[in-house]
Design a protein around this motif. Structure first.
Motif, PDB file in Angstrom:
ATOM      1  N   GLY A 231       0.904  -1.134   0.069  1.00  0.00           N
ATOM      2  CA  GLY A 231       0.041   0.050   0.028  1.00  0.00           C
ATOM      3  C   GLY A 231       0.831   1.344   0.026  1.00  0.00           C
ATOM      4  O   GLY A 231       2.180   1.199   0.319  1.00  0.00           O
TER       5      GLY A 231
ATOM      6  N   THR B  32      -2.304  -8.813   0.191  1.00  0.00           N
ATOM      7  CA  THR B  32      -3.260  -7.996   0.718  1.00  0.00           C
ATOM      8  C   THR B  32      -2.903  -6.388   0.500  1.00  0.00           C
ATOM      9  O   THR B  32      -1.689  -6.275   0.804  1.00  0.00           O
TER      10      THR B  32
ATOM     11  N   ARG C 232      -5.636   0.736   0.608  1.00  0.00           N
ATOM     12  CA  ARG C 232      -5.456   2.112   0.207  1.00  0.00           C
ATOM     13  C   ARG C 232      -6.456   2.991   0.949  1.00  0.00           C
ATOM     14  O   ARG C 232      -7.662   2.611   1.071  1.00  0.00           O
TER      15      ARG C 232
ATOM     16  N   LYS D 275      -8.532   1.343   3.797  1.00  0.00           N
ATOM     17  CA  LYS D 275      -9.311   0.128   3.509  1.00  0.00           C
ATOM     18  C   LYS D 275      -8.587  -0.922   2.809  1.00  0.00           C
ATOM     19  O   LYS D 275      -7.675  -0.561   1.755  1.00  0.00           O
ATOM     20  N   ASN D 276      -9.231  -1.977   2.555  1.00  0.00           N
ATOM     21  CA  ASN D 276      -8.819  -3.160   1.966  1.00  0.00           C
ATOM     22  C   ASN D 276      -9.011  -2.833   0.471  1.00  0.00           C
ATOM     23  O   ASN D 276     -10.303  -2.624   0.154  1.00  0.00           O
ATOM     24  N   VAL D 277      -8.114  -3.044  -0.477  1.00  0.00           N
ATOM     25  CA  VAL D 277      -8.667  -3.205  -1.887  1.00  0.00           C
ATOM     26  C   VAL D 277      -8.305  -4.354  -2.420  1.00  0.00           C
ATOM     27  O   VAL D 277      -8.685  -4.824  -3.734  1.00  0.00           O
ATOM     28  N   ALA D 278      -7.785  -5.122  -1.820  1.00  0.00           N
ATOM     29  CA  ALA D 278      -7.560  -6.807  -1.968  1.00  0.00           C
ATOM     30  C   ALA D 278      -6.983  -7.318  -0.645  1.00  0.00           C
ATOM     31  O   ALA D 278      -6.445  -6.921   0.113  1.00  0.00           O
ATOM     32  N   SER D 279      -7.567  -8.512  -0.553  1.00  0.00           N
ATOM     33  CA  SER D 279      -7.504  -9.255   0.821  1.00  0.00           C
ATOM     34  C   SER D 279      -7.032 -10.652   0.621  1.00  0.00           C
ATOM     35  O   SER D 279      -7.990 -11.670   0.180  1.00  0.00           O
TER      36      SER D 279
ATOM     37  N   LEU E 119      -4.232  -0.977  -8.092  1.00  0.00           N
ATOM     38  CA  LEU E 119      -4.937  -1.278  -6.905  1.00  0.00           C
ATOM     39  C   LEU E 119      -4.560  -0.329  -5.949  1.00  0.00           C
ATOM     40  O   LEU E 119      -5.140   0.299  -5.102  1.00  0.00           O
TER      41      LEU E 119
ATOM     42  N   GLY F 175      -5.245   3.359  -7.291  1.00  0.00           N
ATOM     43  CA  GLY F 175      -6.683   3.700  -7.483  1.00  0.00           C
ATOM     44  C   GLY F 175      -7.015   3.923  -8.905  1.00  0.00           C
ATOM     45  O   GLY F 175      -8.087   4.317  -9.327  1.00  0.00           O
TER      46      GLY F 175
END
Lengths: 507, 317, 335
Positions: free
Chosen positions: A35, A209, A212, A215-219, A234, A237
């Motif tokens: 991130g 994971t 951004r 918050k999670n944008v991939a987990s 990701l 954005g």
């Protein structure tokens, strides 16, 4: 043992750092956490390691809810971490640092023999060359990082968190580390790997994971399903935009800075190069190559022991940075913006105006604070620094904005020769692109730029020519065709050529 | 590296050499120097100073300062005297009580520093004032003169040149040396002094370390105060008034790092010894006593300069 | 960040440019004390008492400034008292023994103070050793040298106008010494807020490394700061000479150490450097002098003064710290 964060949130005054974030870490996997700066990664790390507590949400260890009140709690539950900043006791020995949490004792007193023996077990996995009895003070930065990793390993933790573990170590050591991590994974350890280096993440991670804006944008997405484009978009954005650098015509005869056979007290030998008006000259090298040290020597902060330095054709003896800046119109954007590039406790205005105070002063040497702000404002505007006011303390700004302020002061000084050292380390991708374009603009305006970077992509985007440094020597020069494949291969070739000297066959 | 250079790199070597040379010079210049009586007088004068130096050394170890060293000493001395003279406490009770008061003072300092996050320099600056205030408020500046004969005798007795008074400080020196080099809690204190963030991340409790250091400091200051009463033969409220600058000078000359994490028990011991030697020498050589201060300042500079040279040359600067 | 570092950051946050909020609180506390003392002891507001308070305050303010000038660079000046007494004896010597005109003697004393301070700064900048240690050493060197040279003999036969100046009253209650102190404060305020050198000093104090790499001549700036500190210490010394009408070697020394810190600390000058609070230092000195004088007038044990001072210092520092923490928690942006 697995670790899970469920819907964890954490707020600080004025900012919600984490908003319902989840992390699902399984035993026996290497899980990357990525991130941008400001995305919430470090807050997440602090929660996992017990430094802070979440406002809401749960932390689960093997399905069991836990509350870490302090780093000690996390440690005792088997969570061990290697942080970004060095956390070693300088005057203690390597061994003592590694075993600091559980010093072996005999009859109530510390058993230093056992300390050394135990520590050696873990050191050997990474770098047998480090002496367990040596004082940490005497080690190199890379060795210190190895010691920290050994320290995390020694806790035999079931959950290991590594935050930028390869920032200061060489390729060779990185390879050893990765080999070790894979072995640990196979033994069932759950590993969180935090890094900015995309190539490394792709090389080592099983799942990823991405955060951004808290918050999670991939987990827990599997790495096989990831591509570089997807990952970057990701994180920021939107699709990554490569900086557009205008073409410049560099007149090879207008040499502003020339080094002839320079050697320094730091260990450089025979450094020769020329920097021209309007040129972006890259200085590429790996960590420890000696680039920043060379910059410091040129600026007068370290001593030149031999050879000649010519500024605009005239031999120059630069006494210190004050000299460099006032007499020779040189500037230096430091690689360590927090310690060297900025005064965190002062306002933006003060930080930017520091190079032009003399100019702003009236006849009796007094400065009108309003005139100071007025002089600074255009540069803040040009650099698009996001701040409610110029009086904002620089320590409160984001990393990207801080870096902009650090550059702004040299723009204000109208430096003609600018040495820029690692301009986008730890900066979010959007600002990175912006800064790249800015550097191009500055060069267009006529400044001569010496760009120091260990980011290959950045170097190839920006530089006109690239000098390659390794072991405090210049080992090659590459004309930049801005094609990543060819240019990067040429650069790496020069670096490896130095190490790969094969002895002439006998007879 | 030559043997000479290697020797110079040992921390207290400069001091040891200075002491040897000084003693040698004095024994030549002043025939009285090597007499049993003179050595006894000199060693006796070191006793209080040694504990005062250790009291500050301990706080320097965690990277902090205890400005209240003298004030706490004075207060403890007075309370010690008061319990004996006004309330008839036996020594067996009065001494532990005095030490407890010192520890309590240190506890206050430590808790305030740890809990509020305010710099220990300021906290102890304030408590020093408060302790002195209580001291003079209670006594009205009047000392307690009726100290038990056994105590006064203890302050005078000696075995050969070794005064009884010096025995306790030497034992303390040994214990402190052991504590900081071989005991886990001692190592934790120094770890915190060396890098507070790193120590905390390793699970070392900041509050516990800071409080322990200050309590230990207060305890040592109180011990110094008790010895001072024994030495003087009376409990004076002015005890401790001149301790402050000296309490820093000795550990620093002995090689302590102001930033914390590095102290030297042996160095501090030698520093106190050297200072005592100089003072003794000046008296014997009938040098103007006003030179003492001057020499002290020069000594601090020399010691620090040597340490600096040492750091640069062993590649750890 | 450790708590200590955070509290320093909070302290610093208030003073990016010379914070007002903390001093406002201080002013209120002082006013409260005055109200109480005036009510309980009518003599407190008498012209005579106001005059004495003002005169004592003047010296405390300038001593506080001397320390503040050093704190600005992030270091302490433990030789404030020593330089003070050296200036005192030098001034006395020039006036009495050499019978030089008073202004010349004062100039000489101030010059000495500046020179001794300059020496401190030079060694600090060149050696890289902390100001604490260097000034710890120099305090002893300077005091020792002074004692050796003067043999601790006071000089009591100074020219009449010196003592007369000390006794002079403007409008029946203000000492010219106080006016001098306030004037010095004004100059310092303008210096740190408006001059190039002032800004450079604060930059060097906040982060010497960053300042250096930004082109600030850090070594020169630190040397000048300590010279200024010495000059101010000498000024305070001269004021004491005027007050006493004599040059005494007992003046200054360790006695000045605590007062030199009280003013700046109470006023909010951070110990770690990078900011100064000129008005705060004056208010801090005023608070201390107020309490001392009030207790005297109320005839509360002179001895208990120290206790009250210590407790008040603690309270002031704690209140300040919690106020800053509170503001941070609420996310209230600070200047």
């Amino acid at each position: 043992m697995g670790l899970a964060l469920e819907a964890v949130s954490k707020s600080f005054p004025g900012v919600k750092a984490l908003d319902g974030v989840s992390l699902d870490l399984k035993a026996g996997e290497i899980h990357a956490l990525m991130g941008e700066n400001g995305a919430g990664k470090s807050t997440l790390i602090k929660i996992v390691t017990g430094l802070i507590r979440p406002d809401s949400g749960r932390v689960l260890l093997d399905g069991r809810a836990v509350q870490f009140g302090s780093p000690r709690d996390a440690l005792s539950e088997g969570v061990s971490a290697v942080h970004q900043e060095r956390n070693l006791i300088p005057r203690f020995s390597v061994g003592e640092n590694i075993l600091l949490e559980r010093l072996p004792t005999r009859n109530g007193l510390v058993d230093y023999g056992a300390v050394a023996r135990e520590a050696r077990r873990y050191l050997e996995l990474l770098d047998p060359g480090i002496d367990a009895r040596a004082k940490v003070l005497s080690l190199s930065v890379a060795q210190m990082q190895i010691v920290e990793i050994a320290k995390a390993l020694s806790s035999e933790a079931k959950i290991l968190l590594l935050d930028e573990p390869t920032a200061s170590i060489t390729e060779h050591e990185t390879a050893a580390l990765f080999k070790l991590l894979r072995k640990l994974r196979d033994d069932g350890v759950a590993i969180v790997f935090v890094s900015h280096k995309l190539e490394e993440v792709f090389a080592i991670a099983d799942r990823i994971t991405v955060l951004r804006d808290g918050k999670n944008v991939a987990s827990g997405a599997p790495m096989e399903d990831m591509t570089r484009q997807t990952l970057v978009s990701l994180m920021i954005g939107r699709p990554e935009r490569v900086a557009e650098i205008a073409e410049r015509q560099v007149d090879p005869s207008r040499v502003v800075l020339e080094a002839r056979g320079l050697s320094t007290t730091r260990g450089h030998k025979n450094i020769t190069f020329a920097l021209r008006h309007g040129e972006i000259l890259g200085l590429y090298g790996l960590v420890g190559a000696g680039r920043s040290e060379l910059a410091h020597a040129i600026l007068g902060d370290a001593r030149i022991s031999g050879g000649e330095l010519l500024i605009r054709g005239e031999p120059a003896r630069i006494r210190d940075v004050h000299d460099a800046s006032t007499r020779f119109r040189m500037g230096y954007v430091s690689e360590d913006r927090k310690q060297e590039g900025l005064i965190l406790m002062h306002s933006i205005t003060r930080n930017v105006a520091v190079t032009i105070w003399r100019r702003l002063a009236n006849v009796i040497g007094l400065i009108n604070p309003r005139a100071e702000s007025r002089a600074v404002a255009p540069f803040i505007k040009r650099l698009d620094v996001r701040t409610p006011s110029l009086g904002q303390l620089v320590g409160n700004l984001s990393g990207g904005n801080q870096q902009k302020v650090s550059i702004a002061k040299w723009l204000a000084a109208q430096s003609e020769i600018l040495i820029i050292d690692e301009p986008t380390v730890g900066i979010d991708i959007k600002t990175k692109t912006y800064l790249h374009e800015l550097i191009g603009e500055i060069a267009c305006e006529g400044a001569a730029i010496l760009l120091i970077s260990s980011d290959m992509a950045e170097m190839i985007t920006l530089a006109d020519r690239i000098l390659v440094m390794h072991g405090f020597r210049l080992v090659g020069e590459v004309a930049n065709d801005h094609q990543y494949e060819t240019t990067s291969r040429a650069i790496i070739g020069y670096i490896h050529a130095v190490g790969d000297v094969t002895p002439a066959p006998a007879g | 590296m030559t043997l000479f250079r290697r020797l110079l790199l040992v921390e207290w070597s400069g001091l040891a050499v200075a002491i040897l040379l000084g003693a040698l010079a004095l024994s030549v210049i002043a025939p009285n120097f090597l007499t049993e009586f003179n050595l006894y007088v000199m060693l006796r004068s070191l006793s209080v100073g040694l504990l005062v130096a250790f009291a500050q050394m301990v706080t320097l170890g965690v990277g902090q300062m205890n400005i209240a060293v003298g004030a706490l000493g004075g207060l403890t001395a007075i309370i010690f005297g008061a319990t004996i003279e006004l309330y008839g406490f036996p020594l067996l009770l009065a001494i532990p009580l005095a030490l407890a008061i010192g520890a309590l003072g240190g506890l206050i300092n430590g808790l305030l520093t740890a809990r509020t996050g305010v710099n220990a320099f300021i906290i102890t600056l304030a408590t020093a004032s408060a302790f002195t205030g209580i001291n003079f408020g209670i006594t009205g500046s009047i000392p307690f003169y009726k100290m038990p004969a056994s105590l006064v005798a203890f302050g005078d007795h000696h075995l050969g040149a070794m005064p009884y008074l010096l025995v306790a400080p030497l034992i303390v020196a040994f214990l402190l040396g052991l504590f900081f080099s071989r005991a886990a809690p001692g190592r934790e204190l120094l770890a915190f002094g060396g890098n507070p963030q790193a120590a905390e991340l390793s699970g070392i409790s900041r509050e516990r370390v800071v409080v322990s250091a200050h309590v230990l400091s207060g305890l040592l200051a109180a011990a110094a105060a008790v010895l001072a009463v024994a030495q003087l033969g009376s409990a004076q409220p002015t005890i401790g008034a001149d301790w402050l600058l000296l309490s820093f000078a000795a550990p620093i000359i002995g090689g302590a790092a102001l930033t914390g994490g590095h102290i030297s028990v042996l160095g501090t011991l030698f520093a106190v010894l050297l200072l005592g030697l100089i003072q003794n020498g000046m008296v014997l050589a009938k040098v103007d006593p006003y030179w003492v201060q001057f020499v002290l300042g020069a000594l601090i500079l020399a010691a620090v300069g040597l340490n600096r040279w040492r750091a640069v040359n062993s590649g750890v600067a | 960040m450790t708590d200590e570092a955070m509290s320093e950051m909070s302290a610093r946050r208030r003073f990016g440019l010379g914070g007002v909020p903390a001093q406002f609180g201080l002013a209120i506390i002082i006013a409260a004390f005055w109200a109480v003392f005036a009510w309980r002891a009518p003599g407190f507001l008498s012209p005579f008492n106001l005059f004495s308070v003002g005169r004592a305050l003047a010296v405390d303010i300038v001593i506080g400034f001397a320390q503040m000038a050093a704190l600005a660079t992030g270091g302490m000046n433990l030789s404030v008292g020593s330089i003070g007494v050296c200036a005192v004896m030098t001034g006395g010597y020039l006036m009495q023994t050499l019978a030089l005109p008073v202004p010349v003697a004062i100039f000489g004393a101030l010059g000495l103070g500046a020179a001794l301070g300059w020496l401190n700064g030079f060694v600090i900048a060149r050696s890289g050793v902390s100001a604490f240690i260097i000034t710890l050493a120099s305090a002893n060197l300077y005091s020792g040298a002074m004692l050796i040279l003067t043999k601790a003999v006071p000089l009591n036969s100074l020219p009449m106008e010196v003592g007369a100046f000390g006794k002079m009253k403007i409008a029946g209650l203000v000492s010219p010494l106080l006016v001098i102190a306030l004037a010095v404060g004004l100059v310092l305020f303008v210096f740190y807020r408006h001059s190039v050198l002032g800004r450079q000093i604060l930059a060097a104090g906040a982060n010497a490394r960053a300042a250096k790499m930004s082109g600030v001549p850090v070594d020169r700036v630190i040397t000048i700061s300590h010279a200024l500190s010495g000059l101010l210490a000498a000024t305070a010394g001269m004021m004491v000479v005027a007050h006493l009408g004599a040059a005494m070697p007992a003046v200054g020394g360790e006695d000045w150490l605590l007062p030199s810190f009280l003013g700046p600390v109470l006023g909010g000058t951070p110990l770690s450097g990078g900011a100064v609070a000129v008005a705060g230092t004056m208010l801090g000195a005023l608070l201390v002098t107020t309490i001392r004088s009030g207790l005297l007038v109320l005839q509360i044990g002179n001895y208990w003064l120290q206790l009250y001072l210590g407790v008040i210092l603690l309270l002031a520092v704690l209140v300040d710290r919690y106020r800053a923490l509170y503001q941070e928690r609420r996310g209230i942006p600070m200047r």
